[in-house]
Design a protein around this motif. Sequence first.
Motif, PDB file in Angstrom:
ATOM      1  N   PHE A   8       0.829  -1.200   0.000  1.00  0.00           N
ATOM      2  CA  PHE A   8       0.000   0.000   0.000  1.00  0.00           C
ATOM      3  C   PHE A   8       0.868   1.257   0.000  1.00  0.00           C
ATOM      4  CE2 PHE A   8      -2.661   3.249   2.019  1.00  0.00           C
ATOM      5  CZ  PHE A   8      -3.827   3.146   1.269  1.00  0.00           C
ATOM      6  N   LEU A   9       1.909   1.251   0.839  1.00  0.00           N
ATOM      7  CA  LEU A   9       2.813   2.400   0.912  1.00  0.00           C
ATOM      8  C   LEU A   9       3.576   2.597  -0.394  1.00  0.00           C
ATOM      9  CD1 LEU A   9       4.191   2.093   4.526  1.00  0.00           C
ATOM     10  CD2 LEU A   9       3.088   4.108   3.559  1.00  0.00           C
ATOM     11  N   ARG A  10       4.055   1.520  -0.994  1.00  0.00           N
ATOM     12  CA  ARG A  10       4.774   1.645  -2.274  1.00  0.00           C
ATOM     13  C   ARG A  10       3.870   2.238  -3.352  1.00  0.00           C
ATOM     14  NH1 ARG A  10       6.982  -3.232  -0.521  1.00  0.00           N
ATOM     15  NH2 ARG A  10       5.579  -4.418  -1.848  1.00  0.00           N
ATOM     16  N   ASP A  11       2.603   1.846  -3.339  1.00  0.00           N
ATOM     17  CA  ASP A  11       1.645   2.427  -4.296  1.00  0.00           C
ATOM     18  C   ASP A  11       1.473   3.926  -4.050  1.00  0.00           C
ATOM     19  OD1 ASP A  11       1.237  -0.017  -5.523  1.00  0.00           O
ATOM     20  OD2 ASP A  11      -0.654  -0.439  -4.489  1.00  0.00           O
ATOM     21  N   LEU A  12       1.350   4.328  -2.784  1.00  0.00           N
ATOM     22  CA  LEU A  12       1.223   5.753  -2.466  1.00  0.00           C
ATOM     23  C   LEU A  12       2.488   6.521  -2.865  1.00  0.00           C
ATOM     24  CD1 LEU A  12      -0.507   5.715   1.038  1.00  0.00           C
ATOM     25  CD2 LEU A  12      -1.490   6.543  -1.110  1.00  0.00           C
ATOM     26  N   ILE A  13       3.652   5.941  -2.604  1.00  0.00           N
ATOM     27  CA  ILE A  13       4.914   6.583  -2.979  1.00  0.00           C
ATOM     28  C   ILE A  13       4.943   6.823  -4.480  1.00  0.00           C
ATOM     29  CG2 ILE A  13       7.410   6.163  -3.209  1.00  0.00           C
ATOM     30  CD1 ILE A  13       7.194   4.734  -0.414  1.00  0.00           C
ATOM     31  N   LYS A  14       4.540   5.835  -5.250  1.00  0.00           N
ATOM     32  CA  LYS A  14       4.527   5.984  -6.716  1.00  0.00           C
ATOM     33  C   LYS A  14       3.546   7.076  -7.144  1.00  0.00           C
ATOM     34  CE  LYS A  14       3.934   3.500 -11.070  1.00  0.00           C
ATOM     35  NZ  LYS A  14       3.901   4.735 -11.765  1.00  0.00           N
ATOM     36  N   GLN A  15       2.374   7.105  -6.546  1.00  0.00           N
ATOM     37  CA  GLN A  15       1.379   8.109  -6.918  1.00  0.00           C
ATOM     38  C   GLN A  15       1.848   9.525  -6.584  1.00  0.00           C
ATOM     39  OE1 GLN A  15      -2.881   6.956  -6.091  1.00  0.00           O
ATOM     40  NE2 GLN A  15      -1.868   5.152  -5.243  1.00  0.00           N
ATOM     41  N   VAL A  16       2.461   9.709  -5.426  1.00  0.00           N
ATOM     42  CA  VAL A  16       2.955  11.030  -5.050  1.00  0.00           C
ATOM     43  C   VAL A  16       4.125  11.422  -5.964  1.00  0.00           C
ATOM     44  CG1 VAL A  16       4.048  12.415  -3.234  1.00  0.00           C
ATOM     45  CG2 VAL A  16       2.140  10.886  -2.672  1.00  0.00           C
ATOM     46  N   ALA A  17       5.014  10.472  -6.237  1.00  0.00           N
ATOM     47  CA  ALA A  17       6.156  10.765  -7.122  1.00  0.00           C
ATOM     48  C   ALA A  17       5.666  11.129  -8.519  1.00  0.00           C
ATOM     49  CB  ALA A  17       7.092   9.562  -7.177  1.00  0.00           C
ATOM     50  N   ASP A  18       4.656  10.417  -9.012  1.00  0.00           N
ATOM     51  CA  ASP A  18       4.116  10.715 -10.347  1.00  0.00           C
ATOM     52  C   ASP A  18       3.428  12.072 -10.398  1.00  0.00           C
ATOM     53  OD1 ASP A  18       5.056   8.294 -11.262  1.00  0.00           O
ATOM     54  OD2 ASP A  18       3.095   7.289 -11.221  1.00  0.00           O
ATOM     55  N   ALA A  19       2.895  12.535  -9.261  1.00  0.00           N
ATOM     56  CA  ALA A  19       2.196  13.823  -9.205  1.00  0.00           C
ATOM     57  C   ALA A  19       3.138  14.996  -8.943  1.00  0.00           C
ATOM     58  CB  ALA A  19       1.126  13.776  -8.118  1.00  0.00           C
ATOM     59  N   MET A  20       4.425  14.723  -8.713  1.00  0.00           N
ATOM     60  CA  MET A  20       5.388  15.776  -8.360  1.00  0.00           C
ATOM     61  C   MET A  20       5.438  16.833  -9.450  1.00  0.00           C
ATOM     62  SD  MET A  20       7.470  16.507  -5.814  1.00  0.00           S
ATOM     63  CE  MET A  20       7.696  14.933  -5.015  1.00  0.00           C
ATOM     64  N   PRO A  21       5.260  18.099  -9.062  1.00  0.00           N
ATOM     65  CA  PRO A  21       5.373  19.161 -10.055  1.00  0.00           C
ATOM     66  C   PRO A  21       6.792  19.232 -10.619  1.00  0.00           C
ATOM     67  CG  PRO A  21       4.462  19.987  -7.989  1.00  0.00           C
ATOM     68  CD  PRO A  21       4.940  18.593  -7.744  1.00  0.00           C
ATOM     69  N   ASN A  22       6.886  19.651 -11.883  1.00  0.00           N
ATOM     70  CA  ASN A  22       8.207  19.835 -12.485  1.00  0.00           C
ATOM     71  C   ASN A  22       8.888  21.039 -11.850  1.00  0.00           C
ATOM     72  OD1 ASN A  22       7.819  17.695 -14.272  1.00  0.00           O
ATOM     73  ND2 ASN A  22       6.760  19.007 -15.725  1.00  0.00           N
ATOM     74  N   SER A  23      10.190  20.997 -11.810  1.00  0.00           N
ATOM     75  CA  SER A  23      10.968  22.087 -11.187  1.00  0.00           C
ATOM     76  C   SER A  23      10.807  23.380 -11.919  1.00  0.00           C
ATOM     77  CB  SER A  23      12.433  21.723 -11.138  1.00  0.00           C
ATOM     78  OG  SER A  23      12.584  20.605 -10.291  1.00  0.00           O
TER      79      SER A  23
END
Length: 149
Positions: free
Chosen positions: A134-149
Motif C-alpha cells: 500500500f505504501l509503495r503504491d502511495l509513494i509511486k502516486q505522489v512521485a508521479d504527481a510531483m510538479p516539475n521544477s
Amino acid sequence: MNNLEKHALSLGKLWTNFNSLELLLRFYIAKKLGEPDIGLDGKVGEILNVNPITDYRTFRQLTSKYNELSETTLNFEPIEKLRDALAHGRIFTNDDTPMTVVKFSKPKRSQSDKTTVEYREVLTLKFLSEKNSFLRDLIKQVADAMPNS
C-alpha cells in the motif's frame, strides 16, 4: 532467517517506506508552494528557515496538505494510525511470535494516572506485506504527481 528476523526485516521496510513517503510529501508541498526544499544538507548548529522540509508537521498534517494541494485526492487513512503507532507506540514480541504495536493516549488532565489504548495491531508478515505494498503504491502516486521544477 528465523521468524523474528523476517518480521524485523519487514518492519524495517515498512519504516523505510513511511520515511520515503513523508519526505516525498514534504518535497511535493514545497514545490507546490514555491518554497525552497533546503534543509537536508544543513550542518549541526546551522540556523535554517522553516519550510516544508524543516517544519514539524505531523504525518497526518502532511497528508492533509498534500490532498489540499493536489488535483487528485489520495486515501492515506489506512496507514495514518499505523504510522502514528509506530512512531509513538510500543512494539514488543515474545520469543518468535509476531511483533505487536500498541499506542496509548496522553493522560487527560482530570485523570492524569489513566491512559487509553488507542491502537493495537499484531504485525504479522501478511499485515506488514500488505501495508508495504500500500505504501509503495502511495509513494509511486505522489512521485508521479510531483510538479516539475
